[in-house]
Design a protein around this motif. Sequence first.
Motif, mmCIF file in Angstrom:
data_model
loop_
_atom_site.group_PDB
_atom_site.id
_atom_site.type_symbol
_atom_site.label_atom_id
_atom_site.label_comp_id
_atom_site.label_asym_id
_atom_site.label_seq_id
_atom_site.Cartn_x
_atom_site.Cartn_y
_atom_site.Cartn_z
ATOM 1 N N TYR A 1 -39.315 -37.818 111.916
ATOM 2 C CA TYR A 1 -40.043 -37.813 110.641
ATOM 3 C C TYR A 1 -39.680 -38.999 109.766
ATOM 4 O O TYR A 1 -40.453 -39.380 108.888
ATOM 5 N N LEU B 1 -39.286 -42.005 111.105
ATOM 6 C CA LEU B 1 -40.187 -43.017 111.661
ATOM 7 C C LEU B 1 -41.594 -42.816 111.102
ATOM 8 O O LEU B 1 -42.280 -43.780 110.743
ATOM 9 N N THR B 2 -42.016 -41.542 111.023
ATOM 10 C CA THR B 2 -43.327 -41.259 110.441
ATOM 11 C C THR B 2 -43.401 -41.836 109.031
ATOM 12 O O THR B 2 -44.374 -42.511 108.676
ATOM 13 N N ARG C 1 -41.708 -44.239 107.747
ATOM 14 C CA ARG C 1 -41.766 -45.705 107.796
ATOM 15 C C ARG C 1 -43.163 -46.174 108.166
ATOM 16 O O ARG C 1 -43.672 -47.141 107.616
ATOM 17 N N LEU D 1 -43.901 -46.603 103.434
ATOM 18 C CA LEU D 1 -43.100 -46.255 102.252
ATOM 19 C C LEU D 1 -41.866 -47.156 102.198
ATOM 20 O O LEU D 1 -41.312 -47.517 103.224
ATOM 21 N N PRO D 2 -41.435 -47.519 101.004
ATOM 22 C CA PRO D 2 -40.258 -48.393 100.906
ATOM 23 C C PRO D 2 -38.980 -47.673 101.359
ATOM 24 O O PRO D 2 -38.879 -46.449 101.251
ATOM 25 N N ASP D 3 -38.028 -48.450 101.855
ATOM 26 C CA ASP D 3 -36.803 -47.878 102.423
ATOM 27 C C ASP D 3 -36.078 -46.959 101.452
ATOM 28 O O ASP D 3 -35.595 -45.897 101.818
ATOM 29 N N TYR E 1 -37.183 -45.220 98.993
ATOM 30 C CA TYR E 1 -37.898 -43.949 98.867
ATOM 31 C C TYR E 1 -37.592 -43.066 100.065
ATOM 32 O O TYR E 1 -37.317 -41.872 99.930
ATOM 33 N N ARG F 1 -35.893 -39.674 99.284
ATOM 34 C CA ARG F 1 -36.824 -38.558 99.256
ATOM 35 C C ARG F 1 -36.955 -37.862 100.598
ATOM 36 O O ARG F 1 -37.328 -36.699 100.667
ATOM 37 N N HIS F 2 -36.716 -38.572 101.689
ATOM 38 C CA HIS F 2 -36.895 -37.936 102.999
ATOM 39 C C HIS F 2 -35.579 -37.630 103.699
ATOM 40 O O HIS F 2 -35.455 -36.606 104.355
ATOM 41 N N ALA F 3 -34.614 -38.523 103.580
ATOM 42 C CA ALA F 3 -33.430 -38.392 104.438
ATOM 43 C C ALA F 3 -32.256 -37.709 103.747
ATOM 44 O O ALA F 3 -31.445 -37.068 104.389
ATOM 45 N N ARG G 1 -31.866 -35.107 101.603
ATOM 46 C CA ARG G 1 -31.747 -33.646 101.603
ATOM 47 C C ARG G 1 -31.336 -33.079 102.946
ATOM 48 O O ARG G 1 -30.385 -32.295 103.019
ATOM 49 N N PRO G 2 -32.024 -33.479 104.030
ATOM 50 C CA PRO G 2 -31.582 -32.934 105.316
ATOM 51 C C PRO G 2 -30.167 -33.396 105.685
ATOM 52 O O PRO G 2 -29.545 -32.804 106.555
ATOM 53 N N ARG H 1 -45.074 -53.484 105.956
ATOM 54 C CA ARG H 1 -45.188 -52.253 105.215
ATOM 55 C C ARG H 1 -46.479 -52.182 104.400
ATOM 56 O O ARG H 1 -47.090 -51.137 104.275
ATOM 57 N N PHE I 1 -48.032 -39.599 115.854
ATOM 58 C CA PHE I 1 -46.934 -39.624 116.809
ATOM 59 C C PHE I 1 -47.048 -38.553 117.870
ATOM 60 O O PHE I 1 -47.817 -37.597 117.750
ATOM 61 N N THR J 1 -41.762 -32.539 115.413
ATOM 62 C CA THR J 1 -40.646 -33.271 114.803
ATOM 63 C C THR J 1 -41.115 -34.435 113.929
ATOM 64 O O THR J 1 -40.298 -35.135 113.354
ATOM 65 N N SER J 2 -42.418 -34.643 113.858
ATOM 66 C CA SER J 2 -42.902 -35.812 113.122
ATOM 67 C C SER J 2 -43.097 -35.556 111.633
ATOM 68 O O SER J 2 -43.359 -36.476 110.884
ATOM 69 N N LEU J 3 -43.022 -34.289 111.245
ATOM 70 C CA LEU J 3 -43.141 -33.981 109.818
ATOM 71 C C LEU J 3 -41.769 -33.600 109.288
ATOM 72 O O LEU J 3 -40.992 -32.935 109.976
ATOM 73 N N ASN J 4 -41.495 -34.012 108.078
ATOM 74 C CA ASN J 4 -40.199 -33.693 107.479
ATOM 75 C C ASN J 4 -40.129 -32.205 107.140
ATOM 76 O O ASN J 4 -40.943 -31.712 106.359
ATOM 77 N N ARG K 1 -47.146 -33.113 99.782
ATOM 78 C CA ARG K 1 -46.543 -34.393 99.416
ATOM 79 C C ARG K 1 -46.525 -35.360 100.594
ATOM 80 O O ARG K 1 -46.766 -36.550 100.430
ATOM 81 N N TYR L 1 -48.585 -44.234 96.761
ATOM 82 C CA TYR L 1 -47.824 -45.479 96.727
ATOM 83 C C TYR L 1 -48.726 -46.698 96.943
ATOM 84 O O TYR L 1 -48.659 -47.664 96.192
#
Lengths: 317, 366
Positions: A215, A217-218, A220, A224-226, A228, A232-234, A236-237, B95, B106, B111-114, B121, B129
Amino acid sequence: MARVIATRLLRLVATLLAVTFLTFSMLELLPGDPVDTLLPPDANRTEELVAQIRAELNLDDPFFVRYFSWLGDFVRGDLGKSYITGQTVADTIADRLPITLQLAMMSIGMALLIAVPLGILGAYKQGKWPDTVTSAGVQVALSVPNFIFGIFLIWLMAVQLQWLPATGWNRLTDQGLVANLKTSVLPASALALSQLAVFSRLVRSDMIATLQENYVLTARSKGLPDKYILFRHALRPSSLSLMTIVGINFGALLGGTVIIETMFAVPGLGFRLINAINSRDILVIQGITVFIATAYVVINTVVDLLYSALDPRIRRS
Amino acid sequence: MNTRIGTRETDDPLLEVEDLHTTFTLGHGSVRAVDGVSLTLHRGKTLGVVGESGSGKTVLSRTIMGLNTASNVTISGSVRYAGEELVGRPSKHLRSLFGPEMAMVFQDPMTSLNPVVKVGRQLTEHVRYHLGLGKSEAEKIAIALLTSVRIPEPEARLDAYPHQMSGGMRQRVCIAMALACGPRLLFADEPTTALDVTVQHQILNLLAEQQRDRAMGMVLVTHDLGVVAGRTDEIVVMYAGRVVERAPTTTLFAEMRHPYTEGLLRSIPKTSEAKHTRLNAIHGRPPDLLSPPPGCKFAPRCPYAQERCRNEEPPLTDPETPGHSFRCFYPIGTPENRAAYESNLAAGLPQTLAAAGQLLATEEVA
Ligand SMILES: Nc1ncnc2c1ncn2[C@@H]1O[C@H](COP(=O)(O)OP(=O)(O)OP(=O)(O)O)[C@@H](O)[C@H]1O
Ligand code: SF4
Ligand SMILES: [Mg+2]
C-alpha cells in the motif's frame, strides 16, 4: 464492550490478589524487626515496650491472619497508615503520585518527540548517512545507564553552567510552571535518554517494514509526496509496538524511578517506596505496590484501546 | 491549429520503451529482471504483456512508471511518455505525472490498500493533492468513481475500511483510485489474479469499458494468454526478462511463431476444467536469473531446442508480417521446426515427450 470490561476487572482483581500476597510474603522474609525502626535510637529497648508496640501493630498475629485483615481493610477502601509518620497511605500516594506521574509523562513525551522523527528519518534514509549517524547516536544512548547520564546532566547544567539546580523539586501547584520546569527538566531528561533510543529503534525498524508494504507503493504511484506518505500512510501502522513499549515504560516509571528520584532528591513515589522498605513500613509498601499494580492493569487496558484506535482491523470484536 | 496538434498527437505513440534494462544487485550476483525490452503503445490502445510468474512483467511495468527506486536497482534504456524521456528524471517530476498522466492497478487488491486509512480518503487524497480540490468536491468525485466501478451504496463505503470489503470490491476500489485523476495511461498488473473466476470477468470488463469511455492507453499485464486474447490490440510475450515475441493480437493468435508462446497458449485454463490447469503447464521451470543459460533462455524447456539454441542467443527478428517479431531459430510452422521436433522426439528429450503428450491430449479433446 461490557464483557471486555468485566474480564478486565476480573483480571485486575486476580492481579491485585497475587501482587499483594506476594509482597506481603516477601516482607515476611525480610530480616529485621519493624519495631527497631519505630524506636528512637536512644530509647531503652525494654521487653515490655517491644511487646506493647508489637501488640498495637498486631505483629504477633500469624501471617495469614495479618494478610487477610489487611485485605479486609483494603476492600473497605482503607489502606491503613504509616507506622512511622502516621500519614495515611492514601494521603502518601496522593502526595507523591503527581511528582512521579509528571516525571513519567515528561520523560516519555520528550523521548517520543525526538524519537519518532528520528526513527522515521532513519527508515526513510535507510543506509544513507542520516540513518548511519542517528543509528550510531542511538547505540550510544542505549549503552549509557540513566544515572550516568543524570550525573553528566548535573555536572553540565548545574555545576558548570549553573543554569539549573542540581536537586530538589518545586511543585507545579505551589511554585508554578517555570520553577517546576527548572527542577523537573534534568531528571526527566535523564529518564528520557534510553527510552528515546529504544523508541527510535522501534519506529525505525517498524517503519522500514511498513515502507515495504504494497500500500505504500500504491500511495507512491498516486504521486503523493514522500512526507505525506510517511506521516499519513506509514506512521500509524508502524506505531503498534511503540504503543506497547510506551505502556510498559509508563508502568515501570510509576514505580521504578527510584535511582533517578534519589539522585535528584525528587520526593516521588519511588523515593517514598524505598524509604518505606528501609524502615519496614509494611502498610506503605503494600499500598504503593497495590497502586502500581493497578496502574499497570489500567495502562494495559488503555494501550489495548489505543491499539484499536490505531488499527481498525482490531476493532471488529 | 489545435486540430493539427491533436492529429499529430494521436499519431505519436503514447509510450515508447526502448532497450530497457532493470538489474537488481544482490549480495551474490545480479538479477537482470528486465533485459532489453522495447515496446510501443498508441493512445487509447491496449498492450498485453504476457509471461509466466517471474518473467519480469511487474518489474517492467514498475520500471516504466519509475517506481523501482530501491538503491540496489540499476536502470538503463529509454522510456518516452508522450515524447518526453522519463528515465533519469527526478522522482519529483515523475510524481507530477502519477495520477493525471499515468496510474497503476496493482496485482494484489488485498494488500494494495492501506488497512488503517478509510476508503474514501484513499480514493481522493491524490485527487485533492493534484487538482487542489476541497473535501466536499473530492467526496463527490469519490462517490462518482465508486458508482462508475459499480460499487453499491457508494456513500456508505467512503467511511469503510478496506478489511470490511471483499477482494473484488477492493479491486474495484483500486481501479477507481487509479482512474480518479483521469490518467491517459493505465498499467493493470494482473488485476484479476487474486480474484475468483466470475469476479475476474467483471473486473476485466469494467477495465475495458472504462478504457473505452476515457480513450485511455492501457498496459494489461497477465500470465494468462486467454485474458489478453479478446482485450488487447497488441501483445508482448516475455520470458526471463526478455521479449520473445511481439505482434498485433490477431496476428499473434493466427500465426504464433515462438515455442514459448505456443506453450502459454496450451496452458490457458479451460473453464470446463479450471482446476486441472497444471496438467498443461509448460515443462520445467523458468531459469534462475542469477545464472541464466548461455544461449536461448528457453532452450532447457523448449521441445524444439537444438545444439545451436544452447550456444547462441537468437536475436529479435525484423518483422515479416507488420509488427510481428520473435526470438527463435526454429519458429513454429517452419519445416526446420518440424525437423527439430522429430529429432528431439527420436532422441527422447523430456520436454519434447511432455509436449507430445499434450499434443495427443489436445488432439483427443478436439
Ligand atoms: N526487489 C527485487 N530484488 C531482486 N530480484 C527481484 C526483485 N523484484 C523482482 N525480482 C526478480 O525479478 C524477476 C521478475 O519478477 P516479477 O515480479 O517482475 O515477475 P512477474 O512476471 O511479475 O511474476 P508474477 O506473475 O509472479 O507477478 C523474478 O525473478 C524476481 O525474483
Ligand atoms: S531458439 Fe531454439 S530453444 Fe529457443 S525457442 Fe527457438 S527453438 Fe526453442
Ligand atoms: Mg507480477
